[in-house]
Design a protein around this motif. Sequence first.
Motif, mmCIF file in Angstrom:
data_model
loop_
_atom_site.group_PDB
_atom_site.id
_atom_site.type_symbol
_atom_site.label_atom_id
_atom_site.label_comp_id
_atom_site.label_asym_id
_atom_site.label_seq_id
_atom_site.Cartn_x
_atom_site.Cartn_y
_atom_site.Cartn_z
ATOM 1 N N UNK A 94 35.570 43.093 42.335
ATOM 2 C CA UNK A 94 35.109 41.569 42.278
ATOM 3 C C UNK A 94 36.089 41.019 40.565
ATOM 4 N N UNK A 95 36.545 42.394 40.034
ATOM 5 C CA UNK A 95 36.968 42.056 38.571
ATOM 6 C C UNK A 95 38.642 42.318 38.990
ATOM 7 N N UNK A 96 39.331 43.206 40.430
ATOM 8 C CA UNK A 96 40.280 43.511 40.754
ATOM 9 C C UNK A 96 40.655 41.991 41.416
ATOM 10 N N UNK A 97 39.779 41.463 42.245
ATOM 11 C CA UNK A 97 40.586 40.472 42.925
ATOM 12 C C UNK A 97 40.310 39.444 42.677
ATOM 13 N N UNK A 98 39.896 39.185 40.813
ATOM 14 C CA UNK A 98 40.149 38.063 40.007
ATOM 15 C C UNK A 98 41.566 38.135 39.440
ATOM 16 N N UNK A 99 41.536 39.510 39.327
ATOM 17 C CA UNK A 99 43.193 39.424 39.056
ATOM 18 C C UNK A 99 44.053 39.489 39.897
ATOM 19 N N UNK A 100 43.804 39.270 40.601
ATOM 20 C CA UNK A 100 45.220 39.099 41.835
ATOM 21 C C UNK A 100 45.364 38.009 42.236
ATOM 22 N N UNK A 101 43.611 37.709 41.994
ATOM 23 C CA UNK A 101 44.249 35.599 42.779
ATOM 24 C C UNK A 101 44.968 35.203 41.335
ATOM 25 N N UNK A 150 45.541 28.012 46.088
ATOM 26 C CA UNK A 150 45.122 29.255 44.851
ATOM 27 C C UNK A 150 44.654 29.013 44.333
ATOM 28 N N UNK A 151 44.537 27.631 43.273
ATOM 29 C CA UNK A 151 43.096 27.244 41.680
ATOM 30 C C UNK A 151 42.085 27.200 42.840
ATOM 31 N N UNK A 152 41.465 26.691 43.804
ATOM 32 C CA UNK A 152 40.239 26.794 44.380
ATOM 33 C C UNK A 152 40.235 28.521 44.508
ATOM 34 N N UNK A 153 40.716 29.319 45.427
ATOM 35 C CA UNK A 153 40.038 30.599 45.994
ATOM 36 C C UNK A 153 39.928 31.283 43.850
ATOM 37 N N UNK A 154 41.048 31.139 43.154
ATOM 38 C CA UNK A 154 40.415 31.893 41.626
ATOM 39 C C UNK A 154 39.273 31.567 41.186
ATOM 40 N N UNK A 155 39.095 29.587 41.406
ATOM 41 C CA UNK A 155 38.241 29.551 40.464
ATOM 42 C C UNK A 155 36.731 29.422 41.510
ATOM 43 N N UNK A 156 36.961 29.773 42.401
ATOM 44 C CA UNK A 156 35.424 30.779 43.234
ATOM 45 C C UNK A 156 35.833 32.073 43.344
#
Length: 128
Positions: A56-63, A97-103
């Motif tokens: 989840x952290x790696x996904x957050x960094x990518x987003x 992209x902002x929504x995906x990152x914040x979600x």
Amino acid sequence: MSNSQEPTSTQAIANNSEHIAASESPLSQYQPMEDVASDVSMNISPGIDEDLKETAKANLVNLKNKYSIVYGHYLAYQKVNSDSENTRNAFAVYKDAEKQYLDAKDALAIFTSIHEPIKMHGSLFFKH
């Protein structure tokens, strides 16, 4: 039809319903919830918990990186022509992209809080 036939047909339907065995019921293949719940392990092993957090952290960094890149594209298009179709499209991509990152950020925070140990505060307990 005569009235004497109606109770007979109703009675026959009732008798047939009584004779349906539990094994013939369409729901007979399913276990009651208490039986299912006893078969399910409610604990996630610590290794899985940490692996999920790392993913989840790696996904957050990518987003976050994606969000930064598309925001930069939006700003570049806006600088050239703020009313162009490219600017509007870049803005839509940026907002997505902002929504995906914040979600993803919210989901990680919830996941982390769920798997944190419960902290007991001494001030919550009163001596009588």
